[in-house]
Design a protein around this motif. Structure first.
Motif, PDB file in Angstrom:
ATOM      1  N   VAL A   1      -4.943   4.267   3.245  1.00 37.22           N
ATOM      2  CA  VAL A   1      -3.612   4.866   3.313  1.00 37.22           C
ATOM      3  C   VAL A   1      -3.599   5.828   4.493  1.00 37.22           C
ATOM      4  O   VAL A   1      -4.549   6.585   4.713  1.00 37.22           O
ATOM      5  N   GLN A   2      -2.509   5.796   5.250  1.00 41.62           N
ATOM      6  CA  GLN A   2      -2.385   6.646   6.421  1.00 41.62           C
ATOM      7  C   GLN A   2      -1.084   7.443   6.370  1.00 41.62           C
ATOM      8  O   GLN A   2      -0.183   7.132   5.588  1.00 41.62           O
ATOM      9  N   LYS A   3      -0.990   8.468   7.220  1.00 46.06           N
ATOM     10  CA  LYS A   3       0.173   9.340   7.232  1.00 46.06           C
ATOM     11  C   LYS A   3       0.189  10.159   8.513  1.00 46.06           C
ATOM     12  O   LYS A   3      -0.736  10.063   9.319  1.00 46.06           O
ATOM     13  N   CYS A   4       1.220  10.959   8.670  1.00 42.03           N
ATOM     14  CA  CYS A   4       1.287  11.895   9.793  1.00 42.03           C
ATOM     15  C   CYS A   4       0.141  12.901   9.701  1.00 42.03           C
ATOM     16  O   CYS A   4      -0.092  13.493   8.650  1.00 42.03           O
ATOM     17  N   TYR A   5      -0.550  13.089  10.831  1.00 43.52           N
ATOM     18  CA  TYR A   5      -1.669  14.034  10.882  1.00 43.52           C
ATOM     19  C   TYR A   5      -1.351  15.259  11.738  1.00 43.52           C
ATOM     20  O   TYR A   5      -2.260  16.029  12.056  1.00 43.52           O
ATOM     21  N   PHE A   6      -0.090  15.407  12.136  1.00 47.27           N
ATOM     22  CA  PHE A   6       0.285  16.473  13.069  1.00 47.27           C
ATOM     23  C   PHE A   6      -0.537  16.367  14.357  1.00 47.27           C
ATOM     24  O   PHE A   6      -0.727  17.364  15.052  1.00 47.27           O
TER      25      PHE A   6
ATOM     26  N   THR B   1       9.179   8.080  16.505  1.00 49.99           N
ATOM     27  CA  THR B   1       8.538   7.015  15.737  1.00 49.99           C
ATOM     28  C   THR B   1       7.642   6.167  16.629  1.00 49.99           C
ATOM     29  O   THR B   1       6.489   5.880  16.288  1.00 49.99           O
ATOM     30  N   VAL B   2       8.168   5.770  17.780  1.00 51.50           N
ATOM     31  CA  VAL B   2       7.416   4.908  18.701  1.00 51.50           C
ATOM     32  C   VAL B   2       6.211   5.634  19.280  1.00 51.50           C
ATOM     33  O   VAL B   2       5.111   5.074  19.375  1.00 51.50           O
ATOM     34  N   ALA B   3       6.386   6.904  19.661  1.00 52.00           N
ATOM     35  CA  ALA B   3       5.280   7.672  20.233  1.00 52.00           C
ATOM     36  C   ALA B   3       4.155   7.830  19.218  1.00 52.00           C
ATOM     37  O   ALA B   3       2.966   7.747  19.561  1.00 52.00           O
TER      38      ALA B   3
ATOM     39  N   ASP C   1      -2.030   3.890  17.051  1.00 51.84           N
ATOM     40  CA  ASP C   1      -2.271   2.444  17.058  1.00 51.84           C
ATOM     41  C   ASP C   1      -1.904   1.837  15.705  1.00 51.84           C
ATOM     42  O   ASP C   1      -2.699   1.136  15.067  1.00 51.84           O
ATOM     43  N   LEU C   2      -0.672   2.104  15.277  1.00 51.12           N
ATOM     44  CA  LEU C   2      -0.229   1.677  13.953  1.00 51.12           C
ATOM     45  C   LEU C   2       0.294   0.251  13.961  1.00 51.12           C
ATOM     46  O   LEU C   2       0.732  -0.264  14.991  1.00 51.12           O
ATOM     47  N   LEU C   3       0.259  -0.373  12.809  1.00 54.28           N
ATOM     48  CA  LEU C   3       0.858  -1.683  12.650  1.00 54.28           C
ATOM     49  C   LEU C   3       2.375  -1.547  12.837  1.00 54.28           C
ATOM     50  O   LEU C   3       2.947  -0.470  12.579  1.00 54.28           O
ATOM     51  N   PRO C   4       3.048  -2.601  13.254  1.00 54.74           N
ATOM     52  CA  PRO C   4       4.491  -2.512  13.505  1.00 54.74           C
ATOM     53  C   PRO C   4       5.297  -1.994  12.315  1.00 54.74           C
ATOM     54  O   PRO C   4       6.289  -1.289  12.486  1.00 54.74           O
ATOM     55  N   GLN C   5       4.859  -2.365  11.105  1.00 55.98           N
ATOM     56  CA  GLN C   5       5.615  -1.963   9.912  1.00 55.98           C
ATOM     57  C   GLN C   5       5.261  -0.565   9.416  1.00 55.98           C
ATOM     58  O   GLN C   5       5.872  -0.070   8.475  1.00 55.98           O
TER      59      GLN C   5
ATOM     60  N   SER D   1       1.679   5.417   4.140  1.00 57.26           N
ATOM     61  CA  SER D   1       1.750   3.978   4.347  1.00 57.26           C
ATOM     62  C   SER D   1       0.381   3.350   4.134  1.00 57.26           C
ATOM     63  O   SER D   1      -0.643   3.915   4.533  1.00 57.26           O
ATOM     64  N   PHE D   2       0.379   2.179   3.523  1.00 59.02           N
ATOM     65  CA  PHE D   2      -0.872   1.458   3.280  1.00 59.02           C
ATOM     66  C   PHE D   2      -1.144   0.501   4.435  1.00 59.02           C
ATOM     67  O   PHE D   2      -0.262  -0.253   4.848  1.00 59.02           O
ATOM     68  N   ASN D   3      -2.357   0.572   4.956  1.00 59.91           N
ATOM     69  CA  ASN D   3      -2.774  -0.320   6.029  1.00 59.91           C
ATOM     70  C   ASN D   3      -3.619  -1.432   5.428  1.00 59.91           C
ATOM     71  O   ASN D   3      -4.790  -1.208   5.079  1.00 59.91           O
ATOM     72  N   PRO D   4      -3.063  -2.638   5.271  1.00 61.08           N
ATOM     73  CA  PRO D   4      -3.806  -3.718   4.619  1.00 61.08           C
ATOM     74  C   PRO D   4      -4.987  -4.214   5.441  1.00 61.08           C
ATOM     75  O   PRO D   4      -5.941  -4.765   4.881  1.00 61.08           O
TER      76      PRO D   4
END
Length: 231
Positions: A114-119, A20-22, A28-32, A106-109
Motif C-alpha cells: 500500500v502506498q500514499k503521499c509521503y510529503f 497529480t502528474v508530478a 514512479d506510480l502506476l497510471p491508476q 492506494s494498493f500497488n498490485p
C-alpha cells in the motif's frame, strides 16, 4: 523539531492536475495510482450553477488510524509529523487502506504494498519542497514548518484565514466561488471531519459536502474512487 504541513489554497487552484502528474512521476506510480486527487463539483440549479475543485491527499494525521491498525508497523509517523510507509515492511494486508478516513491510500498490485503521499520526505530532508508544490503553476500549494511562526506556511495560514482539517497537517483556503453557507463554519469541529470523510471516502462518495452547520450542498464528483499531522 519541525512539524511539516501544507496549505492548499482552493481560491487559486485551477484543477490542472499538475500536482497529480508530478507526484506520479516523482514516485514512479502506476497510471491508476494517485497520491493527490483533484475532485470537481457543481452546486446549484440551472441557470445559477457554480463549480470548482477540491484536492485531496494523505492528511498526515496527528494520530493516524492507519498506523494503529498496521500489523507490522510499516506505517508510522515521524517526529517531524510526516506519516510514511516503510514499503519493505508492508505485507499488503490493506488494513491501513480500510482504516484511512480520507481514502488516501492506494494498493500497488505489482509490489503487493500500500502506498500514499509521503510529503516527498527525501526532498524535504534536502531542503527542497514536495513535487506537487514545486510544480503548481497557480502557487496554490505551500509547504513548510507549522512550528515556525515566521515560515511562509505559517504566515500564509494566518493571512489567508485558512482552515484546518482537525487532527491533521492540512489546511485549506475555501473556494471563492462558493457561497459561505456551503462551507463548514469551522473545519476544527469534529463533525466537519466526518463531512470531509464523506467527500473522499468511497461509498458516499459522489456527494461532496461542504456545509455550514447542518446545511450540506450536494456536490457531484467525477472519478473519486481510485482518493490527520503525517505519512
Amino acid at each position: 523539531m519541525a512539524k511539516f504541513g501544507m496549505l492548499v489554497d482552493l481560491t487559486r487552484c485551477i484543477g490542472c492536475h499538475g500536482c497529480t502528474v508530478a507526484c506520479q512521476a516523482r514516485w514512479d506510480l502506476l497510471p491508476q495510482v494517485q497520491f493527490t486527487k483533484v475532485h470537481r463539483y457543481e452546486v446549484g440549479t440551472f441557470p445559477k450553477v457554480k463549480g470548482g475543485v477540491v484536492t485531496t491527499q494523505c492528511m498526515h494525521c496527528d494520530d493516524p488510524p492507519c498506523a494503529r491498525v498496521c500489523p507490522t508497523g510499516a506505517t508510522r509517523k515521524r517526529d517531524d509529523g510526516i506519516v510514511v510507509v516503510h514499503e519493505q515492511e508492508c505485507i499488503g494486508c490493506r488494513y491501513c487502506q480500510s482504516a484511512c478516513p480520507y481514502d488516501a491510500r492506494s494498493f500497488n498490485p505489482e509490489k503487493n504494498i500500500v502506498q500514499k503521499c509521503y510529503f516527498c520526505y527525501d526532498f524535504v530532508e534536502n531542503g527542497q519542497k514536495p513535487a506537487c508544490v514545486e510544480t503548481c503553476m497557480a502557487a496554490a500549494r505551500i509547504f513548510g514548518d507549522l512550528e515556525d511562526k515566521g515560515s511562509e506556511l505559517s504566515r500564509a495560514i494566518a493571512a489567508r484565514k485558512a482552515v484546518q482539517i482537525k487532527g491533521t497537517s492540512i489546511f485549506y483556503v475555501p473556494p471563492r466561488n462558493l457561497d459561505a453557507s456551503f462551507l463548514p463554519a469551522d473545519f476544527q469541529e469534529p463533525g466537519a471531519v466526518r463531512i470531509w470523510q464523506d467527500i473522499v471516502h468511497p461509498g458516499g462518495k459522489t456527494i461532496m459536502g461542504l456545509a455550514a452547520g447542518a446545511v450540506i450542498a450536494s456536490l457531484v464528483i467525477n472519478n473519486i474512487k481510485g482518493g490527520g499531522n503525517n505519512a
